[in-house]
Design an enzyme around this catalytic site. Structure first.
Site, PDB file in Angstrom:
ATOM      1  N   ASP A 118      42.263 -33.871 -98.177  1.00  5.30           N
ATOM      2  CA  ASP A 118      41.604 -34.149 -99.184  1.00  5.30           C
ATOM      3  C   ASP A 118      41.389 -33.087-100.355  1.00  5.30           C
ATOM      4  O   ASP A 118      41.300 -31.858 -99.719  1.00  5.30           O
ATOM      5  CB  ASP A 118      40.111 -34.830 -98.848  1.00  5.30           C
ATOM      6  CG  ASP A 118      40.197 -36.081 -97.943  1.00  5.30           C
ATOM      7  OD1 ASP A 118      41.117 -36.648 -97.754  1.00  5.30           O
ATOM      8  OD2 ASP A 118      39.164 -36.469 -97.063  1.00  5.30           O
ATOM      9  N   LYS A 119      40.849 -33.502-101.286  1.00  8.33           N
ATOM     10  CA  LYS A 119      40.919 -32.549-102.290  1.00  8.33           C
ATOM     11  C   LYS A 119      39.593 -31.262-102.014  1.00  8.33           C
ATOM     12  O   LYS A 119      39.769 -30.195-102.362  1.00  8.33           O
ATOM     13  CB  LYS A 119      40.340 -33.283-103.667  1.00  8.33           C
ATOM     14  CG  LYS A 119      40.077 -32.314-104.833  1.00  8.33           C
ATOM     15  CD  LYS A 119      39.556 -33.303-106.013  1.00  8.33           C
ATOM     16  CE  LYS A 119      39.276 -32.152-107.379  1.00  8.33           C
ATOM     17  NZ  LYS A 119      38.942 -32.947-108.472  1.00  8.33           N
TER      18      LYS A 119
END
Length: 281
Positions: A118-119
C-alpha cells in the site's frame, strides 16, 4: 549468460540439456527461435538479458536499494508513494523512480514489480529484471514460496502471544477502495505473534500466507485491533499519521540457483518515534 555444461551433457542435444535448466519450455523454444541459445562445445550461451525499453518515464528520487544482482532489484519503499500509477498520467510513483535508477545506472530493463504494498506501507518491493526472473517470481508468488514478514503497531492489548486470522476478504460494496471480511471474499490467512506490549498498543510481527489487498489492515481491524494511524479501518492518528505497517523482511529463492535469499528493511523514523513515544522515551 554463459554456463559450462557438466561432462555428461557435453555433446548432448538441446532437448536433453534443456531438461536440467531452470527455464520454462516456452522460454526455451523462444530462445531457440530467436537464436538466443548457442552451444559451443562445453559452453552454453543463453540470451537472457536482452536490451529492453524502459516502460515508465524517469522521475528521480532517492532510492534505498536493499539488494541487487542481474536478475533482481529490491527497493525499500518509503511511505506516501504508490508502487505504480493507479490512474492515467500519474507520475512520481516507485515505478518512475526505478526507471530513473535503471537509466542512471545504464540498465535497459523494463519495470516489473512482482508484488505491491500500500501507498502508506513501507518496506521491500521486489522487481524482476528480465523475463525469466519474472516468470520464476510469478510462479513463486502463486506457490507462496516468497515470504513477506511485516511489523505492525496495533491498537489495544492483543490477546495471546501467537495466533492465526483466517477470514476471507472481499470488496466493500459501499466504498470502492475499502476491503472487508466477507463470506463471499477470497481466502485470506495472516499469522501473527506479539513482540512487545506498549501503552495500550501491541507491536506485532505478521506473516502473510495470502496477499489480499489491505489484508493485514482488514484482519487486525476485524479482531478489534486496528493499526495505529489507519483511519480507513478504525485506527486513530494519535501516535503516527499513517498506518503503522512496515515490511520487515522478504525471503525468496534465487531465480537461477534456487538458493534462499533474504533482506531486512530497517524500521522507518516515524514508526520508531511512535514506539519511543509509547515506551515513554
Amino acid at each position: 549468460m554463459e554456463i559450462r555444461l557438466p561432462d555428461n551433457l557435453i555433446g548432448a542435444p538441446m532437448s536433453i540439456i534443456s531438461r536440467v535448466l531452470p527455464l520454462p519450455p516456452k522460454m526455451i523454444s523462444k530462445l531457440l527461435q530467436t537464436k538466443g541459445c548457442l552451444l559451443q562445445g562445453p559452453n552454453l550461451r543463453l540470451h537472457l538479458f536482452p536490451r529492453e525499453n524502459r516502460d515508465f518515464p524517469s522521475d528521480w528520487m532517492e532510492l534505498n536499494i536493499l539488494y541487487e544482482d542481474e536478475f533482481t532489484l529490491i527497493v525499500n519503499k518509503p511511505a506516501g508513494i504508490e508502487v505504480h500509477p493507479s490512474e492515467k498520467g500519474q507520475r512520481k510513483t516507485l515505478a518512475h523512480a526505478v526507471a530513473a535508477y535503471y537509466e542512471m545506472s545504464g540498465q535497459d530493463v523494463r519495470i516489473r514489480h512482482v508484488h505491491r504494498i500500500d501507498k502508506d506501507t513501507t518496506g521491500p518491493v521486489l522487481y524482476a529484471k528480465n523475463e525469466f526472473a519474472h516468470y520464476q517470481y510469478d510462479k513463486a508468488m502463486r506457490e507462496k514460496t516468497i515470504e513477506r514478514i511485516y511489523v505492525a503497531l496495533a491498537e489495544g492489548y492483543v490477546e495471546g502471544n501467537k495466533g492465526k486470522i483466517d477470514k476471507p476478504i472481499g470488496q466493500d460494496r459501499h466504498h470502492s477502495t475499502r476491503r472487508r471480511v466477507s463470506d463471499t471474499g477470497d481466502p485470506a490467512v495472516t499469522h501473527f505473534e506479539v513482540m512487545e506490549r506498549l501503552a495500550d498498543h501491541s507491536l506485532v510481527r505478521l506473516r502473510l500466507e495470502t496477499g489480499r489487498t489491505h489484508q493485514i489492515r482488514v484482519h487486525l481491524s476485524s479482531i478489534n485491533h486496528p493499526l495505529a494511524g489507519d483511519g480507513m479501518y478504525g485506527g486513530s492518528r494519535g501516535v503516527i499519521s499513517r498506518q503503522a505497517l512496515h515490511g520487515e523482511r522478504l525471503i525468496w529463492n534465487h531465480p537461477w540457483t534456487g538458493e534462499k535469499q533474504q533482506v531486512t528493511a530497517p524500521l522507518p523514523d516515524d514508526f520508531n518515534q511512535a514506539l519511543n513515544k509509547l515506551r515513554g522515551h
